[in-house]
Write a protein that holds these residues in place. Structure first.
Motif, mmCIF file in Angstrom:
data_model
loop_
_atom_site.group_PDB
_atom_site.id
_atom_site.type_symbol
_atom_site.label_atom_id
_atom_site.label_comp_id
_atom_site.label_asym_id
_atom_site.label_seq_id
_atom_site.Cartn_x
_atom_site.Cartn_y
_atom_site.Cartn_z
ATOM 1 N N ASP A 300 0.815 -1.214 0.000
ATOM 2 C CA ASP A 300 0.000 0.000 0.000
ATOM 3 C C ASP A 300 0.851 1.267 0.000
ATOM 4 O O ASP A 300 0.329 2.363 -0.138
ATOM 5 C CB ASP A 300 -0.908 0.036 1.247
ATOM 6 C CG ASP A 300 -1.861 -1.130 1.254
ATOM 7 O OD1 ASP A 300 -2.459 -1.380 0.213
ATOM 8 O OD2 ASP A 300 -1.972 -1.802 2.300
ATOM 9 N N ILE A 301 2.154 1.110 0.213
ATOM 10 C CA ILE A 301 3.012 2.307 0.257
ATOM 11 C C ILE A 301 3.382 2.668 -1.180
ATOM 12 O O ILE A 301 4.062 1.911 -1.864
ATOM 13 C CB ILE A 301 4.284 2.070 1.104
ATOM 14 C CG1 ILE A 301 3.881 1.613 2.508
ATOM 15 C CG2 ILE A 301 5.130 3.330 1.147
ATOM 16 C CD1 ILE A 301 5.039 1.334 3.437
ATOM 17 N N ILE A 302 2.872 3.794 -1.628
ATOM 18 C CA ILE A 302 3.148 4.209 -3.002
ATOM 19 C C ILE A 302 4.499 4.903 -2.995
ATOM 20 O O ILE A 302 4.703 5.844 -2.229
ATOM 21 C CB ILE A 302 2.128 5.256 -3.506
ATOM 22 C CG1 ILE A 302 0.755 5.032 -2.930
ATOM 23 C CG2 ILE A 302 2.135 5.360 -5.010
ATOM 24 C CD1 ILE A 302 0.077 3.868 -3.382
ATOM 25 N N MET A 308 12.855 6.616 -0.430
ATOM 26 C CA MET A 308 11.726 5.914 0.185
ATOM 27 C C MET A 308 11.831 4.409 -0.111
ATOM 28 O O MET A 308 11.604 3.579 0.768
ATOM 29 C CB MET A 308 10.421 6.491 -0.371
ATOM 30 C CG MET A 308 9.198 6.031 0.358
ATOM 31 S SD MET A 308 9.153 6.711 2.029
ATOM 32 C CE MET A 308 7.423 6.608 2.382
ATOM 33 N N THR A 333 3.852 11.664 7.068
ATOM 34 C CA THR A 333 4.815 11.070 6.129
ATOM 35 C C THR A 333 4.617 9.564 6.009
ATOM 36 O O THR A 333 5.257 8.912 5.186
ATOM 37 C CB THR A 333 6.270 11.347 6.572
ATOM 38 O OG1 THR A 333 6.367 11.129 7.970
ATOM 39 C CG2 THR A 333 6.706 12.756 6.233
ATOM 40 N N GLY A 334 3.764 8.992 6.839
ATOM 41 C CA GLY A 334 3.452 7.569 6.706
ATOM 42 C C GLY A 334 4.032 6.711 7.820
ATOM 43 O O GLY A 334 4.248 5.517 7.636
ATOM 44 N N LYS A 335 4.237 7.285 9.006
ATOM 45 C CA LYS A 335 4.880 6.515 10.083
ATOM 46 C C LYS A 335 3.986 5.337 10.506
ATOM 47 O O LYS A 335 4.444 4.216 10.631
ATOM 48 C CB LYS A 335 5.174 7.433 11.285
ATOM 49 C CG LYS A 335 6.168 8.551 10.939
ATOM 50 C CD LYS A 335 6.574 9.350 12.146
ATOM 51 C CE LYS A 335 5.483 10.249 12.706
ATOM 52 N NZ LYS A 335 5.005 11.289 11.770
ATOM 53 N N GLU A 402 3.590 9.168 18.595
ATOM 54 C CA GLU A 402 3.908 10.408 19.310
ATOM 55 C C GLU A 402 4.616 10.116 20.622
ATOM 56 O O GLU A 402 4.278 10.693 21.665
ATOM 57 C CB GLU A 402 2.621 11.232 19.600
ATOM 58 C CG GLU A 402 1.651 11.371 18.453
ATOM 59 C CD GLU A 402 2.092 12.382 17.412
ATOM 60 O OE1 GLU A 402 3.243 12.860 17.503
ATOM 61 O OE2 GLU A 402 1.311 12.667 16.498
ATOM 62 N N ARG A 517 -0.755 13.434 3.773
ATOM 63 C CA ARG A 517 -2.135 13.704 4.197
ATOM 64 C C ARG A 517 -2.631 15.020 3.598
ATOM 65 O O ARG A 517 -3.769 15.121 3.156
ATOM 66 C CB ARG A 517 -2.184 13.749 5.726
ATOM 67 C CG ARG A 517 -3.572 13.562 6.267
ATOM 68 C CD ARG A 517 -3.614 13.618 7.774
ATOM 69 N NE ARG A 517 -3.209 12.389 8.420
ATOM 70 C CZ ARG A 517 -2.198 12.297 9.275
ATOM 71 N NH1 ARG A 517 -1.472 13.353 9.571
ATOM 72 N NH2 ARG A 517 -1.894 11.157 9.845
ATOM 73 N N GLN A 520 -3.240 14.606 -0.168
ATOM 74 C CA GLN A 520 -4.480 13.860 -0.337
ATOM 75 C C GLN A 520 -5.691 14.780 -0.140
ATOM 76 O O GLN A 520 -6.626 14.785 -0.941
ATOM 77 C CB GLN A 520 -4.490 12.775 0.732
ATOM 78 C CG GLN A 520 -5.249 11.543 0.384
ATOM 79 C CD GLN A 520 -4.955 10.451 1.418
ATOM 80 O OE1 GLN A 520 -4.548 10.727 2.544
ATOM 81 N NE2 GLN A 520 -5.163 9.225 1.032
HETATM 82 N N1 LIG Z 1 3.771 6.632 0.573
HETATM 83 C C1 LIG Z 1 2.492 6.535 0.909
HETATM 84 N N2 LIG Z 1 1.691 5.774 0.168
HETATM 85 C C2 LIG Z 1 0.375 5.675 0.459
HETATM 86 N N3 LIG Z 1 -0.231 6.321 1.454
HETATM 87 C C3 LIG Z 1 0.528 7.103 2.217
HETATM 88 C C4 LIG Z 1 1.931 7.248 2.006
HETATM 89 N N4 LIG Z 1 2.417 8.068 2.946
HETATM 90 C C5 LIG Z 1 1.382 8.424 3.718
HETATM 91 N N5 LIG Z 1 0.249 7.848 3.299
HETATM 92 C C6 LIG Z 1 -1.100 8.032 3.834
HETATM 93 O O1 LIG Z 1 -1.105 9.297 4.484
HETATM 94 C C7 LIG Z 1 -1.866 9.267 5.657
HETATM 95 C C8 LIG Z 1 -0.976 9.638 6.809
HETATM 96 O O2 LIG Z 1 -0.094 8.565 7.064
HETATM 97 P P1 LIG Z 1 0.273 8.132 8.530
HETATM 98 O O3 LIG Z 1 -0.906 8.278 9.460
HETATM 99 O O4 LIG Z 1 0.950 6.823 8.481
HETATM 100 O O5 LIG Z 1 1.294 9.304 8.825
HETATM 101 P P2 LIG Z 1 2.032 9.628 10.166
HETATM 102 O O6 LIG Z 1 3.412 9.961 9.775
HETATM 103 O O7 LIG Z 1 1.824 8.507 11.147
HETATM 104 O O8 LIG Z 1 1.250 10.916 10.609
HETATM 105 P P3 LIG Z 1 1.084 11.525 12.111
HETATM 106 O O9 LIG Z 1 2.454 11.803 12.611
HETATM 107 O O10 LIG Z 1 0.288 12.760 11.864
HETATM 108 O O11 LIG Z 1 0.357 10.488 12.892
HETATM 109 C C9 LIG Z 1 -2.423 7.867 5.771
HETATM 110 O O12 LIG Z 1 -3.715 7.862 5.196
HETATM 111 C C10 LIG Z 1 -1.476 7.043 4.926
HETATM 112 O O13 LIG Z 1 -2.126 5.915 4.386
#
Ligand SMILES: Nc1ncnc2c1ncn2[C@@H]1O[C@H](COP(=O)(O)OP(=O)(O)OP(=O)(O)O)[C@@H](O)[C@H]1O
Length: 610
Positions: A300-302, A308, A333-335, A402, A517, A520
């Motif tokens: 699912d990670i694009i 990356m 960033t997708g953590k 966090e 985010r 999107q």
């Molecule tokens: N490379 C990616 N490919 C697909 N979806 C992504 C990618 N990076 C982020 N997303 C999507 O962006 C959104 C934010 O990702 P995620 O919650 O993992 O970020 P985070 O770094 O944990 O943010 P936070 O610190 O605000 O919690 C999610 O819907 C996630 O699916």
């Protein structure tokens, strides 16, 4: 009769000649009927069952039509796609003649059985046909003039054939258009009933949908709400209006509190059938934690970004090792996406993945949330005590989001649990062994936090078996790919939902502080604004704070490119820089051909040295 195709060629339509050829090649003889293919009563009843829907919709129409042509000595027949006649309405005197050639219920009128005839030939041709007198292959049928039209199901498959037959001397040129129109009416009746059924189903789904749904008209007035909404909010128009008032269809998410419960108000988009209405969904929010079932996988990670991709491959390798991981990166960033993917890729994937947001839990509740509590541990504690997230995640993965916001006291307790691999519930004494892999994440700079005494160094080293630093969006080389992916995934996109060249420039230039985010969210809103048309730069500019436009080229970059040429030049230069001057890759990124890129470089005097 001998079928002399060449002699009759001028007068006989081509499709009839072709039908005769088919009959001859199947060994049929004009002067001799083959053995009758006739359904028995039981089989006919089966056909009636199979085509009950067609019969239901056509019977009243056939009766009405027959009423208006009564006196023309004719018969209206309905045949199944297999060629069997399943319904007849007609003039009794003519029915007797028709019976003589088995033009009656149960008889098969495919070309294989009856030679060229309106029913059989319409099935082959898939179009309305008129077969008059001696155009029928069999001599016995020459007294007839017949027009037939296929009837199609709303989903496109052949449902039957409608046929009108009379004595050939009663031939009337309107017969073919009549059967065509009647076949259309039957189709319309079927379509209407399907639409009504669909609407009923949709309404059923709307009404029984577990989340509250509210429909608004274009003025923002409430026009409908489902059962869950009436249950949560009540049916008072004023209460409902208060909750959705100010719902801007362009703002896709916001929060409201109803009777002490937090809800996310999501605009699901325009109702396409009633262009201007909007459906709003209230999604219950769990404030304390997210007992997430594992949703994301690495697939699912694009990404088409080298940095990356490298992190993904490291993360995959790290999944197999049972070490703790620290994921850092800006918000969005997708953590969490990585944490879930790592869990899904690890040997713990069939065990729970539990996520807890350390910054969302009040300080005095964090420890009891993490480690659980025994009955009477504090005021408000449940009687039977409560399992903490560590126990809930036993065997699986605990995602501490966090972590940089965790209070120092909780940090000390967490460190103890990680060292001893046992938890003791708040207010309890027993030490409960746990087998949990911890993945922590933060957007804070933990190094700085440690220097400031806000984060324990010993905990940092415990958590950081391996650290993954996710790149922010503005430094990624695959921004346009991500944008394409997001647009393609929108529920309300159309084939024209795409970025104009200027909008692409903007995507590459904007700094995206909210990362994936934000991208999107902005593209989702822009696609909505674009209303099935292309997404322009202006739409994106309106949705993004101007202060976040990237500033890469020193003094000159303070200003926006003045015109299209400047923008395009900048877009091309950026692409060439990103690909170190590789023309094919740059062209791919810009979504144009190599020759076009060469032409544009020449036009704008871009001379890129590798
Ligand atoms: N490379 C990616 N490919 C697909 N979806 C992504 C990618 N990076 C982020 N997303 C999507 O962006 C959104 C934010 O990702 P995620 O919650 O993992 O970020 P985070 O770094 O944990 O943010 P936070 O610190 O605000 O919690 C999610 O819907 C996630 O699916």
């Amino acid at each position: 009769m001998s079928v002399n195709i060449s002699a009759d060629k001028g007068a006989i339509p081509a499709f009839i000649q072709e039908s005769w050829q088919r009959c001859i090649s199947k060994g049929l003889q004009p002067s001799m009927m083959d053995k009758e293919d006739m359904l028995g009563a039981f089989e006919l009843a089966e056909y009636h069952d199979r085509y009950a829907e067609l019969l239901y919709h056509s019977s009243p129409i056939l009766k009405e039509v027959y009423h208006s042509i009564n006196g023309l000595e004719s018969i209206l027949l309905l045949a199944a796609p297999e060629g069997y006649i399943i319904e007849t309405v007609g003039d009794p005197a003519f029915i007797r003649h028709a019976n003589n050639v088995s033009l009656r219920k149960g008889a098969n009128w495919l070309e294989e059985s009856k030679g060229t005839n309106a029913i059989g030939t319409a099935i082959v041709e898939k179009n309305p046909v008129l077969i008059h007198g001696s155009q029928h292959f069999h001599q016995d049928n020459h007294f007839l003039t017949c027009a037939a039209s296929p009837i199609y199901h709303p989903d496109g498959h052949l449902l039957g054939v409608l046929n009108l037959s009379s004595h050939q001397q009663n031939y009337h040129p309107f017969s073919i258009s009549l059967v065509q129109r009647v076949a259309d009416s039957i189709k319309q009746s079927l379509l209407l009933s399907h639409t009504q059924k669909r609407e009923k189903n949709l309404y059923f789904i709307y009404d029984s949908y577990p989340d509250p749904l509210i429909t608004l008209d274009k003025e923002g007035k409430v026009t409908d709400l489902n059962s869950a909404a009436s249950h949560v909010i009540g049916t008072s128009e004023k209460q409902v209006s208060n909750i959705v008032s100010g719902t801007d269809p362009l703002v896709l998410e916001r929060r409201v509190s109803i009777k002490g419960q937090e809800f996310l108000v999501q605009t699901l988009g325009k109702n396409m059938e009633h262009q201007s209405s909007v459906i709003v969904r209230l999604k219950k929010q769990k404030l304390i934690d997210r007992l997430t079932t594992n949703r994301y996988q690495f697939n699912d990670i694009i990404s088409n970004d080298p940095q990356m991709n490298q992190i993904i491959s490291i993360a995959k390798r790290a999944s197999a090792l049972d070490i703790s991981l620290l994921i850092t990166g800006e918000s969005g960033t997708g953590k969490e996406l990585f944490a879930q993917s790592i869990h899904g890729y690890s040997l713990r994937s069939d065990k729970p993945f539990i996520a807890i947001n350390c910054s969302a839990i009040p300080e005095n509740l964090l420890e009891s949330e993490l480690f659980g509590y025994e009955k009477g541990a504090f005021t408000g504690a449940k009687n039977g005590g409560h399992k903490g997230k560590f126990e809930a995640a036993d065997g699986g993965t605990l995602f501490l989001d966090e972590i940089g916001d965790m209070p120092l006291q909780a940090q000390a307790s967490l460190l103890r649990v990680l060292q001893e691999r046992c938890v003791t519930r708040v207010g309890g004494h027993a030490s409960i062994p746990i087998d949990v892999r911890v993945i922590a994440a933060t957007n804070k700079d933990l190094q700085k936090e440690m220097e400031a005494g806000e984060f324990r160094a010993d905990l940092f080293f415990r958590l950081c078996g391996l650290s993954l630093k996710l790149p922010n969006l503005r430094s990624r080389k695959d921004l346009l790919l991500l944008a394409e992916y997001i647009l393609a995934d929108l529920p309300y996109k159309s084939e024209h939902t795409e970025l104009t060249v200027e909008a692409k420039t903007f995507v590459l230039e904007y700094s995206w502080p909210g990362n994936f985010r934000e991208l999107q969210n902005v593209l989702g809103q822009a696609a909505f604004l674009a209303d099935n048309g292309p997404i322009t730069r202006d739409m994106l500019v309106a949705l993004c704070p101007v202060s976040s436009i990237k500033n890469e080229e020193g003094a000159n970059a303070d200003r926006e490119p003045r015109n299209f040429q400047e923008q395009e030049t900048k877009l091309i230069r950026n692409a060439l820089e990103r690909t170190s001057g590789n023309i094919s890759n740059a062209a791919k990124q810009l979504d144009i051909g190599r020759n076009t890129l060469y032409r544009k470089m020449k036009k704008y005097g871009i001379n890129f040295q590798k």
